[in-house]
Write a protein that holds these residues in place. Structure first.
Motif, PDB file in Angstrom:
ATOM      1  N   ILE A 143     -46.162-108.059 -10.585  1.00  0.00           N
ATOM      2  CA  ILE A 143     -45.604-108.240  -9.240  1.00  0.00           C
ATOM      3  C   ILE A 143     -45.572-106.889  -8.519  1.00  0.00           C
ATOM      4  CG2 ILE A 143     -43.477-108.820  -7.960  1.00  0.00           C
ATOM      5  CD1 ILE A 143     -42.950-110.986 -10.105  1.00  0.00           C
ATOM      6  N   GLU A 144     -45.198-105.863  -9.290  1.00  0.00           N
ATOM      7  CA  GLU A 144     -45.167-104.512  -8.741  1.00  0.00           C
ATOM      8  C   GLU A 144     -46.581-104.070  -8.332  1.00  0.00           C
ATOM      9  OE1 GLU A 144     -42.580-102.242 -11.336  1.00  0.00           O
ATOM     10  OE2 GLU A 144     -43.479-100.417 -10.501  1.00  0.00           O
ATOM     11  N   ASP A 153     -50.824-112.465   2.951  1.00  0.00           N
ATOM     12  CA  ASP A 153     -50.238-113.790   2.951  1.00  0.00           C
ATOM     13  C   ASP A 153     -49.430-114.067   1.684  1.00  0.00           C
ATOM     14  OD1 ASP A 153     -49.742-116.325   3.851  1.00  0.00           O
ATOM     15  OD2 ASP A 153     -51.594-117.166   3.018  1.00  0.00           O
ATOM     16  N   HIS A 154     -50.083-113.958   0.541  1.00  0.00           N
ATOM     17  CA  HIS A 154     -49.458-114.314  -0.737  1.00  0.00           C
ATOM     18  C   HIS A 154     -49.676-113.166  -1.728  1.00  0.00           C
ATOM     19  CE1 HIS A 154     -48.407-116.579  -4.321  1.00  0.00           C
ATOM     20  NE2 HIS A 154     -48.063-117.613  -3.586  1.00  0.00           N
ATOM     21  N   PRO A 155     -48.630-112.782  -2.488  1.00  0.00           N
ATOM     22  CA  PRO A 155     -48.818-111.663  -3.437  1.00  0.00           C
ATOM     23  C   PRO A 155     -49.932-111.934  -4.461  1.00  0.00           C
ATOM     24  CG  PRO A 155     -46.698-112.767  -3.796  1.00  0.00           C
ATOM     25  CD  PRO A 155     -47.241-113.270  -2.511  1.00  0.00           C
ATOM     26  N   TYR A 156     -50.171-113.203  -4.739  1.00  0.00           N
ATOM     27  CA  TYR A 156     -51.221-113.562  -5.703  1.00  0.00           C
ATOM     28  C   TYR A 156     -52.610-113.156  -5.198  1.00  0.00           C
ATOM     29  CZ  TYR A 156     -53.474-116.567  -9.268  1.00  0.00           C
ATOM     30  OH  TYR A 156     -54.214-117.041 -10.318  1.00  0.00           O
ATOM     31  N   ASP A 157     -52.751-113.081  -3.869  1.00  0.00           N
ATOM     32  CA  ASP A 157     -54.031-112.643  -3.273  1.00  0.00           C
ATOM     33  C   ASP A 157     -54.467-111.294  -3.838  1.00  0.00           C
ATOM     34  OD1 ASP A 157     -54.155-114.854  -1.677  1.00  0.00           O
ATOM     35  OD2 ASP A 157     -53.453-113.855   0.146  1.00  0.00           O
ATOM     36  N   ALA A 158     -53.488-110.392  -3.981  1.00  0.00           N
ATOM     37  CA  ALA A 158     -53.793-109.023  -4.418  1.00  0.00           C
ATOM     38  C   ALA A 158     -54.362-109.016  -5.834  1.00  0.00           C
ATOM     39  CB  ALA A 158     -52.533-108.166  -4.357  1.00  0.00           C
ATOM     40  N   LEU A 159     -53.873-109.936  -6.674  1.00  0.00           N
ATOM     41  CA  LEU A 159     -54.334-109.974  -8.067  1.00  0.00           C
ATOM     42  C   LEU A 159     -55.660-110.713  -8.179  1.00  0.00           C
ATOM     43  CD1 LEU A 159     -50.936-110.659  -9.873  1.00  0.00           C
ATOM     44  CD2 LEU A 159     -51.972-108.478  -9.247  1.00  0.00           C
ATOM     45  N   LEU A 160     -55.758-111.823  -7.456  1.00  0.00           N
ATOM     46  CA  LEU A 160     -56.993-112.615  -7.403  1.00  0.00           C
ATOM     47  C   LEU A 160     -58.181-111.749  -6.977  1.00  0.00           C
ATOM     48  CD1 LEU A 160     -57.904-115.596  -7.577  1.00  0.00           C
ATOM     49  CD2 LEU A 160     -57.249-115.870  -5.185  1.00  0.00           C
ATOM     50  N   ASP A 161     -57.908-110.856  -6.055  1.00  0.00           N
ATOM     51  CA  ASP A 161     -58.940-109.996  -5.471  1.00  0.00           C
ATOM     52  C   ASP A 161     -59.672-109.143  -6.504  1.00  0.00           C
ATOM     53  OD1 ASP A 161     -59.906-109.055  -2.712  1.00  0.00           O
ATOM     54  OD2 ASP A 161     -59.533-107.175  -3.777  1.00  0.00           O
ATOM     55  N   GLU A 162     -58.997-108.835  -7.606  1.00  0.00           N
ATOM     56  CA  GLU A 162     -59.624-108.034  -8.645  1.00  0.00           C
ATOM     57  C   GLU A 162     -60.777-108.801  -9.301  1.00  0.00           C
ATOM     58  OE1 GLU A 162     -56.815-106.489 -11.452  1.00  0.00           O
ATOM     59  OE2 GLU A 162     -58.386-105.865 -12.846  1.00  0.00           O
ATOM     60  N   PHE A 163     -60.623-110.108  -9.429  1.00  0.00           N
ATOM     61  CA  PHE A 163     -61.612-110.907 -10.141  1.00  0.00           C
ATOM     62  C   PHE A 163     -62.592-111.597  -9.186  1.00  0.00           C
ATOM     63  CE2 PHE A 163     -57.632-110.821 -12.556  1.00  0.00           C
ATOM     64  CZ  PHE A 163     -58.074-110.136 -13.675  1.00  0.00           C
ATOM     65  N   GLU A 164     -62.084-112.006  -8.014  1.00  0.00           N
ATOM     66  CA  GLU A 164     -62.930-112.689  -7.037  1.00  0.00           C
ATOM     67  C   GLU A 164     -62.684-112.035  -5.673  1.00  0.00           C
ATOM     68  OE1 GLU A 164     -64.910-114.715  -8.432  1.00  0.00           O
ATOM     69  OE2 GLU A 164     -65.957-115.486  -6.676  1.00  0.00           O
ATOM     70  N   LYS A 370     -49.278-118.590  -9.687  1.00  0.00           N
ATOM     71  CA  LYS A 370     -48.925-118.374  -8.286  1.00  0.00           C
ATOM     72  C   LYS A 370     -47.403-118.297  -8.125  1.00  0.00           C
ATOM     73  CE  LYS A 370     -49.743-121.822  -5.715  1.00  0.00           C
ATOM     74  NZ  LYS A 370     -50.239-123.029  -5.057  1.00  0.00           N
ATOM     75  N   ASP A 371     -46.715-119.249  -8.768  1.00  0.00           N
ATOM     76  CA  ASP A 371     -45.250-119.274  -8.680  1.00  0.00           C
ATOM     77  C   ASP A 371     -44.616-118.080  -9.376  1.00  0.00           C
ATOM     78  OD1 ASP A 371     -45.255-121.490  -7.144  1.00  0.00           O
ATOM     79  OD2 ASP A 371     -44.682-122.896  -8.721  1.00  0.00           O
ATOM     80  N   LEU A 372     -45.195-117.685 -10.500  1.00  0.00           N
ATOM     81  CA  LEU A 372     -44.668-116.528 -11.233  1.00  0.00           C
ATOM     82  C   LEU A 372     -44.742-115.274 -10.377  1.00  0.00           C
ATOM     83  CD1 LEU A 372     -46.208-116.677 -14.832  1.00  0.00           C
ATOM     84  CD2 LEU A 372     -43.778-116.753 -14.284  1.00  0.00           C
ATOM     85  N   ILE A 373     -45.905-115.050  -9.769  1.00  0.00           N
ATOM     86  CA  ILE A 373     -46.131-113.817  -9.009  1.00  0.00           C
ATOM     87  C   ILE A 373     -45.342-113.820  -7.700  1.00  0.00           C
ATOM     88  CG2 ILE A 373     -47.909-112.355  -7.913  1.00  0.00           C
ATOM     89  CD1 ILE A 373     -47.904-112.387 -11.058  1.00  0.00           C
TER      90      ILE A 373
END
Ligand code: ZN
Length: 502
Positions: A143-144, A153-164, A370-373
């Motif tokens: 999360i950090e 928009d969504h914090p999950y975007d930042a993590l998703l971006d690494e893979f896709e 998504k919910d976790l992040i």
């Protein structure tokens, strides 16, 4: 060209980084295949040394200065020429590496190493509470990390971006919105049809030596070059690129069912073919690299499922397989065989799932991650959330966490954002396959004859030679004329299974 000098220096820096990454992959490949167990500790130190060398080069003052100097005068966002593409990706890498503080990087690496051990223990003893403390730390750190990287928009975007790169949570939600209900409906129909058709199971044993020979013939036939690759045995199959002229694949063997290794080889060979055919002249730059995990996965799924589980493929290969296993396969007819390798069964384990139910497994993980992040789900509530969504999707009660939320390795490595790329791969594969069918005359007949070169050349031109010039959505759009969407995957599955149980 302006900035030629800066560009050349950056090329040298990133060539070194690419070489170091290849060396790191070679170390990992060795660790998974041949390294003696007692070498583990020293190997971990070696890998960590290489990683810190990469980090140093990537985040150096010089790297930043050169990238910024070019960025000030070139519109990298809106051009697709070689220089702009390279700088855009290098800037992306530089930004990602410098936005996350060193302390956070180190803590994530340290906690992941610990979490891997506790995850194995927890899974073995079917006890989520063993894994919970480390998992909670990894979620907190992730999360950090998302905050450091930034998102709109969504914090999950930042993590998703690494893979896709550049794909957003909202887009994935849109894809699943169409895919999930259609899949559930299809499963219901298929289960009834399967009941009426008693599927035969394959009866071995199938000697491993013969399996190896057959699998090698198949990998070679679809375009995997064994002169610049190799096939080795591991517990969890993968493919890896050491560098141009050296792209390796791995598999595991099951004496009872030869198709397990065949499909694993076709899958990994799909990855391998992509890696082998990335333009060697661009090695060390983004133009010599694959687009994303999703596009990579589209290549493995295309060969494994769209081709490898098709009628046309086995019209050609079943007689050959019968030559290898004349007694074991004597009585099996083509239609029976096709039904056996395409059987749909709602089950607990993702990696054993069939082509239809697979995406429901991914949807479940996507929802939870998504919910976790976003902080909407606490790590201690994962088992309950998992089990209740699983029952909704599959109609099955999860008996214990080793068959539920403890089954995958991904979370122990803090790889949040990785899972959706599997379904993206299936969706892209369906769209690419549809276009290939339109553009290659008589594709099914070519496959029936064991001629795969036309399809290979089509993929080479459309995908392999492009490197990272376009992001995944743009590449798919350029090839198929459509934005990524689930429709083509749904249509493909419906049509395929209609022809299987007519
Ligand atoms: Zn894969």
């Amino acid at each position: 060209m302006k900035h030629q000098k800066e560009f050349e220096t950056l090329k040298e820096i990133f060539k070194k980084i690419t070489d170091l990454r290849g060396i790191r992959r070679l170390l990992s490949w060795d660790q998974e295949t041949y390294m003696p167990k007692t070498g583990q500790e020293n190997r971990a130190a070696q890998v960590s040394l290489i990683s810190s060398l990469i980090h140093e080069l990537l985040t150096s003052e010089e790297t930043g200065r050169l990238i910024n100097a070019i960025c000030e005068e070139v519109d990298i966002e809106n051009s697709e020429d070689d220089l702009s593409v390279c700088i855009k990706h290098w800037k992306r890498e530089y930004d990602r590496a410098t936005k996350i503080p060193n302390t956070l990087v180190k803590e994530l690496a340290y906690k992941s190493a610990l979490a891997h051990e506790t995850w194995i223990k927890a899974k073995k003893s079917k006890d989520f509470s063993i894994f919970l403390p480390d998992l909670s730390s990894l979620v907190k750190l992730s999360i950090e990390k998302a905050k450091c990287l930034g998102f709109e928009d969504h914090p999950y975007d930042a993590l998703l971006d690494e893979f896709e790169p550049e794909v957003k949570t909202k887009e994935i939600e849109g894809l699943f919105k169409e895919l999930v209900p259609e899949t559930q409906q299809l499963i219901e129909t298929l289960l009834t049809k399967q009941k009426a058709n008693k599927a035969t199971s394959l009866k071995g044993p199938f000697p491993i030596k013969k399996q190896k020979h057959l699998a090698t013939i198949m990998a070679n036939a679809i375009g995997y070059d064994l002169e610049s690759g190799r096939i080795d045995t591991v517990v969890h199959p993968f493919s890896t690129k050491i560098g141009p002229g050296d792209c390796r694949i791995t598999t595991r063997w099951n004496e009872k069912d030869f198709t397990e290794a065949i499909f694993s080889i076709l899958h990994e060979a799909g990855h391998g073919i992509y890696s082998q055919n990335l333009p060697a002249e661009h090695y060390g730059t983004p133009l010599g690299e694959s687009v994303s995990l999703g596009i990579h996965e589209s290549q493995s799924r295309l060969w494994e499922n769209f081709i490898g589980r098709s009628r046309a493929f086995w019209i050609y290969f079943l007689p050959i397989a019968k030559g290898f296993f004349p007694v074991e396969l004597k009585k099996i007819a083509l239609e029976e065989f096709l039904q056996a390798i395409n059987k749909v069964t709602p089950s607990f384990i993702r990696v054993e799932a069939d082509e239809v139910t697979y995406n429901l497994h991914i949807f479940l993980r996507f929802e939870i991650e998504k919910d976790l992040i976003a902080g909407n789900l606490l790590p201690q509530d994962i088992p309950d959330a998992w089990n209740s969504l699983f029952e909704k999707l599959f109609g099955l009660k999860v008996p214990d966490d080793s068959l539920g939320c403890l089954q995958d390795v991904h979370w122990s490595g803090a790889s949040f954002g990785y899972f959706p790329t599997y379904t993206l791969g299936n969706i892209y594969a369906a769209m690419l396959f549809k276009s290939a069918q339109k553009e290659i005359i008589d594709l099914p007949i070519l496959i029936e004859l064991g001629l795969f070169k036309e399809l290979f050349l089509w993929l080479k031109e459309k995908i392999y030679t492009q490197g990272k010039r376009y992001n995944s959505s743009r590449l798919i759009q350029k090839i198929t004329g459509q934005e990524p969407q689930s429709k083509y995957l749904i249509d493909y599955l419906k049509e395929k299974y209609e022809n299987l149980y007519y």
